[in-house]
Structures are given as C-alpha cells and as structure tokens.
Scaffold this motif. Structure first.
Motif, PDB file in Angstrom:
ATOM      1  N   ASP A   1       0.868  -1.179   0.000  1.00 52.08           N
ATOM      2  CA  ASP A   1       0.000   0.000   0.000  1.00 52.08           C
ATOM      3  C   ASP A   1       0.899   1.221   0.000  1.00 52.08           C
ATOM      4  O   ASP A   1       1.712   1.406   0.895  1.00 52.08           O
ATOM      5  N   THR A   2       0.752   2.045  -1.027  1.00 55.05           N
ATOM      6  CA  THR A   2       1.555   3.256  -1.148  1.00 55.05           C
ATOM      7  C   THR A   2       0.610   4.452  -1.128  1.00 55.05           C
ATOM      8  O   THR A   2      -0.417   4.436  -1.803  1.00 55.05           O
ATOM      9  N   PHE A   3       0.985   5.461  -0.356  1.00 58.63           N
ATOM     10  CA  PHE A   3       0.168   6.666  -0.240  1.00 58.63           C
ATOM     11  C   PHE A   3       0.910   7.837  -0.860  1.00 58.63           C
ATOM     12  O   PHE A   3       2.134   7.880  -0.851  1.00 58.63           O
ATOM     13  N   PHE A   4       0.171   8.784  -1.416  1.00 59.83           N
ATOM     14  CA  PHE A   4       0.767   9.951  -2.054  1.00 59.83           C
ATOM     15  C   PHE A   4       1.494  10.779  -1.003  1.00 59.83           C
ATOM     16  O   PHE A   4       0.943  11.071   0.060  1.00 59.83           O
ATOM     17  N   ALA A   5       2.693  11.194  -1.309  1.00 62.90           N
ATOM     18  CA  ALA A   5       3.478  12.021  -0.389  1.00 62.90           C
ATOM     19  C   ALA A   5       2.883  13.422  -0.325  1.00 62.90           C
ATOM     20  O   ALA A   5       2.412  13.965  -1.328  1.00 62.90           O
TER      21      ALA A   5
ATOM     22  N   ALA B   1       7.734   7.642  13.827  1.00 63.23           N
ATOM     23  CA  ALA B   1       6.565   7.022  13.187  1.00 63.23           C
ATOM     24  C   ALA B   1       6.454   7.429  11.721  1.00 63.23           C
ATOM     25  O   ALA B   1       6.118   6.602  10.862  1.00 63.23           O
ATOM     26  N   GLU B   2       6.764   8.689  11.406  1.00 64.43           N
ATOM     27  CA  GLU B   2       6.732   9.129  10.003  1.00 64.43           C
ATOM     28  C   GLU B   2       7.824   8.447   9.194  1.00 64.43           C
ATOM     29  O   GLU B   2       7.609   8.110   8.028  1.00 64.43           O
TER      30      GLU B   2
ATOM     31  N   PRO C   1      13.509   6.157 -13.290  1.00 64.12           N
ATOM     32  CA  PRO C   1      12.436   5.922 -12.321  1.00 64.12           C
ATOM     33  C   PRO C   1      12.928   5.828 -10.871  1.00 64.12           C
ATOM     34  O   PRO C   1      12.278   6.333  -9.966  1.00 64.12           O
ATOM     35  N   HIS C   2      14.090   5.231 -10.661  1.00 69.17           N
ATOM     36  CA  HIS C   2      14.569   5.081  -9.286  1.00 69.17           C
ATOM     37  C   HIS C   2      14.956   6.433  -8.684  1.00 69.17           C
ATOM     38  O   HIS C   2      14.898   6.608  -7.466  1.00 69.17           O
ATOM     39  N   ALA C   3      15.308   7.392  -9.526  1.00 67.54           N
ATOM     40  CA  ALA C   3      15.644   8.729  -9.021  1.00 67.54           C
ATOM     41  C   ALA C   3      14.427   9.389  -8.368  1.00 67.54           C
ATOM     42  O   ALA C   3      14.564  10.117  -7.391  1.00 67.54           O
ATOM     43  N   PHE C   4      13.222   9.110  -8.896  1.00 67.92           N
ATOM     44  CA  PHE C   4      12.012   9.669  -8.296  1.00 67.92           C
ATOM     45  C   PHE C   4      11.765   9.044  -6.926  1.00 67.92           C
ATOM     46  O   PHE C   4      11.398   9.722  -5.972  1.00 67.92           O
ATOM     47  N   ARG C   5      11.986   7.761  -6.830  1.00 65.86           N
ATOM     48  CA  ARG C   5      11.857   7.055  -5.550  1.00 65.86           C
ATOM     49  C   ARG C   5      12.854   7.625  -4.543  1.00 65.86           C
ATOM     50  O   ARG C   5      12.505   7.884  -3.398  1.00 65.86           O
ATOM     51  N   HIS C   6      14.073   7.837  -5.004  1.00 70.46           N
ATOM     52  CA  HIS C   6      15.113   8.396  -4.143  1.00 70.46           C
ATOM     53  C   HIS C   6      14.713   9.809  -3.695  1.00 70.46           C
ATOM     54  O   HIS C   6      14.859  10.160  -2.519  1.00 70.46           O
ATOM     55  N   MET C   7      14.178  10.608  -4.611  1.00 75.51           N
ATOM     56  CA  MET C   7      13.757  11.969  -4.291  1.00 75.51           C
ATOM     57  C   MET C   7      12.661  11.959  -3.227  1.00 75.51           C
ATOM     58  O   MET C   7      12.699  12.739  -2.269  1.00 75.51           O
ATOM     59  N   LEU C   8      11.690  11.064  -3.356  1.00 77.17           N
ATOM     60  CA  LEU C   8      10.617  10.991  -2.375  1.00 77.17           C
ATOM     61  C   LEU C   8      11.146  10.572  -1.000  1.00 77.17           C
ATOM     62  O   LEU C   8      10.729  11.122   0.023  1.00 77.17           O
ATOM     63  N   ALA C   9      12.071   9.622  -0.990  1.00 75.47           N
ATOM     64  CA  ALA C   9      12.644   9.176   0.284  1.00 75.47           C
ATOM     65  C   ALA C   9      13.442  10.293   0.940  1.00 75.47           C
ATOM     66  O   ALA C   9      13.344  10.515   2.149  1.00 75.47           O
ATOM     67  N   ARG C  10      14.240  11.002   0.155  1.00 74.75           N
ATOM     68  CA  ARG C  10      15.027  12.116   0.704  1.00 74.75           C
ATOM     69  C   ARG C  10      14.113  13.246   1.186  1.00 74.75           C
ATOM     70  O   ARG C  10      14.369  13.856   2.208  1.00 74.75           O
ATOM     71  N   HIS C  11      13.043  13.509   0.441  1.00 73.62           N
ATOM     72  CA  HIS C  11      12.073  14.527   0.857  1.00 73.62           C
ATOM     73  C   HIS C  11      11.473  14.150   2.216  1.00 73.62           C
ATOM     74  O   HIS C  11      11.385  14.978   3.121  1.00 73.62           O
ATOM     75  N   ALA C  12      11.084  12.891   2.347  1.00 75.50           N
ATOM     76  CA  ALA C  12      10.514  12.436   3.614  1.00 75.50           C
ATOM     77  C   ALA C  12      11.535  12.531   4.735  1.00 75.50           C
ATOM     78  O   ALA C  12      11.200  12.955   5.849  1.00 75.50           O
ATOM     79  N   ALA C  13      12.771  12.162   4.447  1.00 75.39           N
ATOM     80  CA  ALA C  13      13.812  12.226   5.474  1.00 75.39           C
ATOM     81  C   ALA C  13      13.995  13.653   5.982  1.00 75.39           C
ATOM     82  O   ALA C  13      14.271  13.867   7.164  1.00 75.39           O
ATOM     83  N   LYS C  14      13.807  14.621   5.110  1.00 77.69           N
ATOM     84  CA  LYS C  14      13.976  16.024   5.506  1.00 77.69           C
ATOM     85  C   LYS C  14      12.733  16.599   6.185  1.00 77.69           C
ATOM     86  O   LYS C  14      12.835  17.564   6.940  1.00 77.69           O
TER      87      LYS C  14
END
Length: 164
Positions: free
Chosen positions: A24-28, A124-125, A105-118
């Motif tokens: 299950d993936t949710f929009f960032a 919990a997040e 495509p993996h760069a977008f995944r990396h961008m989302l992960a880095r965005h979340a990390a910041k």
C-alpha cells in the motif's frame, strides 16, 4: 488507485511486486501538482477514452503508419507496455525538452525518500515512509536513502549554517 484516499495498492496477483507482497503506497504530502495531473489523467481515461478499472493506468502508445513519414505515435491503445524502455524514453525526451538532466524511475523514488527524510517530524513518520517504499525494515530505507552530505551532517550536528 484511490484518489480520495490518496493511495495505490499493488497486489501481487495483478502486478509483480518484490517478494510477492501487497504494498500500500500513499501519495506524499507537498506534491499537489502531481496529484492534480494524475487526477486529470484518470478523468480523461474514464470520461473520454472510456477506460475501466481493468485497463492500464498508463497505456501503451498507439503507433500507426503515416504515408509521408513512416510510423508515428497517434494516441494510446488499451494495452500495457511490454517493457519499461518506451516509458523511460518518453521521460528522457520530456526532460531533454525542458533542458533538464535525465532522471530514471529510481531517481524519483530516491527523491521521495530524501524529501521524507527532511520533512519527517517523528520516528513514526520515518517508519511510514519505509512502509510506503515497500520496505519491511526501516533499516533498509535508512541504508538506501538515509545518508547525509558532509554539509548536512555538519549542520545537523553542530547547528552551524554556512553563510554563502
């Protein structure tokens, strides 16, 4: 795809998922323009192209012979892509048209992960981000995406900000 819930469920009975698990993936948050574009595209598929829930969300390009210039893209067809290469080419050309470097495509995944990390404000997040990426162990996420640059490392530890 559930736009109201802002989610995508990847079911291994329908798509290939890593280790055959449901993801299950949710929009960032903070990507409203992307959500709007996706909603517009889904409305087009539903209302204009008359696609249904079993049709592809991103269908293959329709190619037809042109009398004066060989083959050309003429729309979409109600079938899935056979490989990822045509999609990669479309993305590559779109970035080139905007004079931007190519991102796979993996760069977008990396961008989302880095965005979340910041932007994550709690452990919990961070766990939720790991789940969103399909990781059962948060350490996988942290090892893959949790590296800080030297400058960020210094700023986070010392509190000092470079004045440029």
């Amino acid at each position: 795809m559930n736009l109201q819930e802002k989610s995508v469920t990847q079911n291994p009975r329908e798509v290939a998922t890593k280790f055959g698990k449901v993801i299950d993936t949710f929009f960032a948050k903070d990507f409203l323009e992307a959500e709007t574009a996706l909603a517009d595209w889904m409305t087009y598929l539903d209302a204009v192209a008359l696609y249904g829930p079993d049709d592809p969300l991103f269908p293959a390009t329709a190619i037809t012979a042109q009398a004066d210039r060989g083959f050309a893209a003429t729309g979409i067809q109600r079938k899935h892509w056979k490989t990822t290469e045509p999609v990669r080419k479309i993305v590559r050309l779109a970035f080139a048209a905007l004079d931007l470097p190519n991102y796979g495509p993996h760069a977008f995944r990396h961008m989302l992960a880095r965005h979340a990390a910041k932007t994550c404000e709690s452990v919990a997040e961070l766990v939720a981000t790991a789940q969103n990426l399909g990781h059962t162990d948060i350490l996988t996420t942290l090892r893959s995406y949790g590296q800080n640059s030297r400058e960020d490392h210094r700023r986070l530890i010392t509190g000092l900000v470079d004045e440029a």
